[in-house]
Design a protein around this motif. Structure first.
Motif, PDB file in Angstrom:
ATOM      1  N   ASP A  99       0.763  -1.238   0.144  1.00 25.64           N
ATOM      2  CA  ASP A  99       0.050  -0.067   0.073  1.00 25.64           C
ATOM      3  C   ASP A  99       0.704   1.102   0.092  1.00 25.64           C
ATOM      4  OD1 ASP A  99      -2.576  -1.038   0.060  1.00 25.64           O
ATOM      5  OD2 ASP A  99      -2.833  -0.616   2.249  1.00 25.64           O
ATOM      6  N   SER A 100       0.609   2.137  -0.937  1.00 27.86           N
ATOM      7  CA  SER A 100       0.992   3.489  -0.843  1.00 27.86           C
ATOM      8  C   SER A 100       0.116   4.572  -1.109  1.00 27.86           C
ATOM      9  CB  SER A 100       2.392   3.536  -1.629  1.00 27.86           C
ATOM     10  OG  SER A 100       1.852   3.539  -3.055  1.00 27.86           O
ATOM     11  N   ILE A 101       0.160   5.570  -0.726  1.00 29.95           N
ATOM     12  CA  ILE A 101      -0.339   6.745  -0.823  1.00 29.95           C
ATOM     13  C   ILE A 101      -0.135   8.127  -1.067  1.00 29.95           C
ATOM     14  CG2 ILE A 101      -0.893   7.154   1.692  1.00 29.95           C
ATOM     15  CD1 ILE A 101      -4.148   7.704   1.210  1.00 29.95           C
ATOM     16  N   ARG A 102      -0.487   9.047  -1.814  1.00 27.34           N
ATOM     17  CA  ARG A 102       0.005  10.299  -2.108  1.00 27.34           C
ATOM     18  C   ARG A 102      -1.111  11.325  -1.250  1.00 27.34           C
ATOM     19  NH1 ARG A 102       3.426  12.834  -5.694  1.00 27.34           N
ATOM     20  NH2 ARG A 102       3.038  15.201  -5.948  1.00 27.34           N
ATOM     21  N   LEU A 103      -0.791  11.690  -0.176  1.00 30.50           N
ATOM     22  CA  LEU A 103      -1.757  12.329   0.786  1.00 30.50           C
ATOM     23  C   LEU A 103      -2.134  13.797   0.193  1.00 30.50           C
ATOM     24  CD1 LEU A 103      -0.600  11.210   4.246  1.00 30.50           C
ATOM     25  CD2 LEU A 103      -2.850  10.783   3.046  1.00 30.50           C
ATOM     26  N   ARG A 104      -3.205  14.322   0.193  1.00 28.46           N
ATOM     27  CA  ARG A 104      -3.605  15.553  -0.320  1.00 28.46           C
ATOM     28  C   ARG A 104      -2.603  16.840   0.228  1.00 28.46           C
ATOM     29  NH1 ARG A 104      -9.439  18.456  -0.410  1.00 28.46           N
ATOM     30  NH2 ARG A 104      -8.670  20.187  -1.878  1.00 28.46           N
ATOM     31  N   GLY A 105      -1.826  17.726  -0.388  1.00 27.87           N
ATOM     32  CA  GLY A 105      -1.119  18.718   0.029  1.00 27.87           C
ATOM     33  C   GLY A 105       0.161  18.098   0.431  1.00 27.87           C
ATOM     34  N   ARG A 106       0.699  17.031   0.453  1.00 28.59           N
ATOM     35  CA  ARG A 106       2.000  16.632   0.881  1.00 28.59           C
ATOM     36  C   ARG A 106       2.849  16.643  -0.335  1.00 28.59           C
ATOM     37  NH1 ARG A 106       1.830  13.020   6.220  1.00 28.59           N
ATOM     38  NH2 ARG A 106       0.089  13.923   7.108  1.00 28.59           N
ATOM     39  N   GLY A 107       2.633  16.310  -1.436  1.00 28.67           N
ATOM     40  CA  GLY A 107       3.294  16.325  -2.811  1.00 28.67           C
ATOM     41  C   GLY A 107       4.161  15.183  -2.450  1.00 28.67           C
ATOM     42  N   ILE A 108       3.945  13.987  -2.248  1.00 31.29           N
ATOM     43  CA  ILE A 108       4.890  12.793  -2.095  1.00 31.29           C
ATOM     44  C   ILE A 108       4.209  11.766  -2.057  1.00 31.29           C
ATOM     45  CG2 ILE A 108       5.651  12.978   0.202  1.00 31.29           C
ATOM     46  CD1 ILE A 108       8.400  11.881  -0.705  1.00 31.29           C
ATOM     47  N   THR A 109       4.575  10.691  -2.717  1.00 30.20           N
ATOM     48  CA  THR A 109       3.827   9.287  -2.445  1.00 30.20           C
ATOM     49  C   THR A 109       4.358   8.605  -1.348  1.00 30.20           C
ATOM     50  OG1 THR A 109       2.890   9.302  -4.683  1.00 30.20           O
ATOM     51  CG2 THR A 109       2.971   7.285  -3.551  1.00 30.20           C
ATOM     52  N   LYS A 110       3.744   7.875  -0.699  1.00 30.62           N
ATOM     53  CA  LYS A 110       4.605   7.372   0.556  1.00 30.62           C
ATOM     54  C   LYS A 110       4.100   6.021   0.891  1.00 30.62           C
ATOM     55  CE  LYS A 110       6.983   9.615   4.430  1.00 30.62           C
ATOM     56  NZ  LYS A 110       6.967  10.266   5.382  1.00 30.62           N
ATOM     57  N   PRO A 111       4.784   5.029   1.234  1.00 30.18           N
ATOM     58  CA  PRO A 111       4.239   3.566   1.599  1.00 30.18           C
ATOM     59  C   PRO A 111       3.697   3.804   3.002  1.00 30.18           C
ATOM     60  CG  PRO A 111       6.609   3.390   0.983  1.00 30.18           C
ATOM     61  CD  PRO A 111       6.420   4.852   1.143  1.00 30.18           C
ATOM     62  N   VAL A 112       2.357   3.331   3.014  1.00 32.14           N
ATOM     63  CA  VAL A 112       1.507   3.110   4.363  1.00 32.14           C
ATOM     64  C   VAL A 112       2.367   2.824   5.502  1.00 32.14           C
ATOM     65  CG1 VAL A 112      -0.408   2.669   5.558  1.00 32.14           C
ATOM     66  CG2 VAL A 112      -0.427   3.332   2.914  1.00 32.14           C
ATOM     67  N   ARG A 113       3.189   1.663   5.141  1.00 32.71           N
ATOM     68  CA  ARG A 113       4.366   1.292   6.053  1.00 32.71           C
ATOM     69  C   ARG A 113       4.984   2.233   6.735  1.00 32.71           C
ATOM     70  NH1 ARG A 113       9.242  -0.334   5.947  1.00 32.71           N
ATOM     71  NH2 ARG A 113       9.995  -2.003   7.286  1.00 32.71           N
ATOM     72  N   ARG A 114       5.719   3.127   6.001  1.00 32.91           N
ATOM     73  CA  ARG A 114       6.633   4.323   6.108  1.00 32.91           C
ATOM     74  C   ARG A 114       5.892   5.142   6.905  1.00 32.91           C
ATOM     75  NH1 ARG A 114      11.115   5.064   8.213  1.00 32.91           N
ATOM     76  NH2 ARG A 114      11.805   3.036   6.999  1.00 32.91           N
ATOM     77  N   LEU A 115       4.451   5.636   6.712  1.00 36.60           N
ATOM     78  CA  LEU A 115       3.659   6.508   7.487  1.00 36.60           C
ATOM     79  C   LEU A 115       3.802   6.187   8.859  1.00 36.60           C
ATOM     80  CD1 LEU A 115       0.570   7.594   5.211  1.00 36.60           C
ATOM     81  CD2 LEU A 115       2.299   8.954   5.899  1.00 36.60           C
ATOM     82  N   PHE A 116       3.186   4.962   8.835  1.00 34.25           N
ATOM     83  CA  PHE A 116       3.160   4.260  10.235  1.00 34.25           C
ATOM     84  C   PHE A 116       4.508   4.531  10.936  1.00 34.25           C
ATOM     85  CE2 PHE A 116      -0.600   1.299   9.024  1.00 34.25           C
ATOM     86  CZ  PHE A 116      -1.521   2.490   8.885  1.00 34.25           C
ATOM     87  N   ILE A 117       5.515   3.982  10.460  1.00 35.55           N
ATOM     88  CA  ILE A 117       6.918   3.903  11.001  1.00 35.55           C
ATOM     89  C   ILE A 117       7.278   5.453  11.468  1.00 35.55           C
ATOM     90  CG2 ILE A 117       9.316   3.709  10.813  1.00 35.55           C
ATOM     91  CD1 ILE A 117       8.541   1.319   9.125  1.00 35.55           C
ATOM     92  N   ASP A 118       7.210   6.656  10.706  1.00 31.75           N
ATOM     93  CA  ASP A 118       7.498   7.704  10.775  1.00 31.75           C
ATOM     94  C   ASP A 118       6.718   8.552  11.870  1.00 31.75           C
ATOM     95  OD1 ASP A 118       9.340   7.756   8.648  1.00 31.75           O
ATOM     96  OD2 ASP A 118       8.312   8.766   7.204  1.00 31.75           O
ATOM     97  N   SER A 119       5.452   8.113  12.028  1.00 30.53           N
ATOM     98  CA  SER A 119       4.698   8.356  12.986  1.00 30.53           C
ATOM     99  C   SER A 119       4.576   7.777  14.453  1.00 30.53           C
ATOM    100  CB  SER A 119       3.047   8.722  12.663  1.00 30.53           C
ATOM    101  OG  SER A 119       3.129   9.519  11.377  1.00 30.53           O
ATOM    102  N   HIS A 120       5.556   7.051  14.476  1.00 29.56           N
ATOM    103  CA  HIS A 120       5.718   6.146  15.684  1.00 29.56           C
ATOM    104  C   HIS A 120       4.656   5.350  16.227  1.00 29.56           C
ATOM    105  CE1 HIS A 120       9.527   8.936  16.611  1.00 29.56           C
ATOM    106  NE2 HIS A 120       9.521   8.149  15.546  1.00 29.56           N
ATOM    107  N   ILE A 121       3.629   4.752  15.198  1.00 25.55           N
ATOM    108  CA  ILE A 121       2.658   3.979  15.671  1.00 25.55           C
ATOM    109  C   ILE A 121       3.248   2.681  15.835  1.00 25.55           C
ATOM    110  CG2 ILE A 121       0.611   2.872  15.032  1.00 25.55           C
ATOM    111  CD1 ILE A 121       0.021   5.114  13.031  1.00 25.55           C
ATOM    112  N   PRO A 122       3.128   2.081  17.272  1.00 24.04           N
ATOM    113  CA  PRO A 122       3.686   0.763  17.492  1.00 24.04           C
ATOM    114  C   PRO A 122       3.365  -0.347  16.496  1.00 24.04           C
ATOM    115  CG  PRO A 122       2.723   1.980  19.477  1.00 24.04           C
ATOM    116  CD  PRO A 122       2.221   2.692  18.235  1.00 24.04           C
TER     117      PRO A 122
END
Length: 170
Positions: A99-122
């Motif tokens: 899974d990957s997503i380009r969130l509105r307003g962020r200008g970058i496509t990112k793997p959902v896995r990386r979103l979780f890691i970067d946000s420190h979701i356990p």
């Protein structure tokens, strides 16, 4: 005791150690004692007019179609989509591999896995963080926002999806 100290000193945010009688794991800046319970939930299909409870994720999902946007715009719990940009059925599901997503307003496509890691979701909580998807992949990630490709642009009909936490003893 040495194994627990090693976890504290270890630079890895998600490490674990076995000690007599239990497991100890590090979740970023916390230590958790006991067995790890990887939580997840079964995907559900949502459609306008539906209100669905997903007890395993402790959430309630409501979906409605409106001829124009409501007063509340996108938030981290209310997601507005352009119905013409939705492909196939809409599901609420756990993150899937790739899974990957380009969130509105962020200008970058990112793997959902990386979103979780970067946000420190356990790691144990990542399986119950809802991903809203159509047949082409994620269109929103709960707590993060809406995908640019499906986002409501401010005029015309709107598909509104709300994800609420179910409070125990509600």
């Amino acid at each position: 005791a040495d194994a627990v100290l090693a976890l504290c000193e270890n630079g890895c945010p998600s490490a674990q150690a076995d000690i007599p009688g239990m497991k100890v794991r590090r979740e970023y800046s916390s230590l958790v004692f006991g067995a790890e319970h990887s939580m997840t939930f079964a995907p559900v299909t949502v459609a306008p007019g539906n209100v669905i409870e997903i007890p395993d994720a402790k959430i309630r999902v409501s979906c409605e179609y409106a001829p124009k946007a409501p007063d509340i715009y996108n938030s981290l719990t209310t997601y507005l989509f352009d119905p013409g940009k939705i492909y196939g059925t809409v599901t609420v599901r756990p993150r899937a591999q790739g899974d990957s997503i380009r969130l509105r307003g962020r200008g970058i496509t990112k793997p959902v896995r990386r979103l979780f890691i970067d946000s420190h979701i356990p790691a144990a909580m990542r399986g119950i963080t809802p991903v809203v998807a159509d047949d082409n992949g994620p269109i929103a990630v709960h707590g993060f926002g809406v995908a640019e490709r499906a986002a409501f642009q401010g005029s015309g009909p709107v598909l509104k999806l709300v994800i609420e936490e179910i409070i125990e003893n509600e």
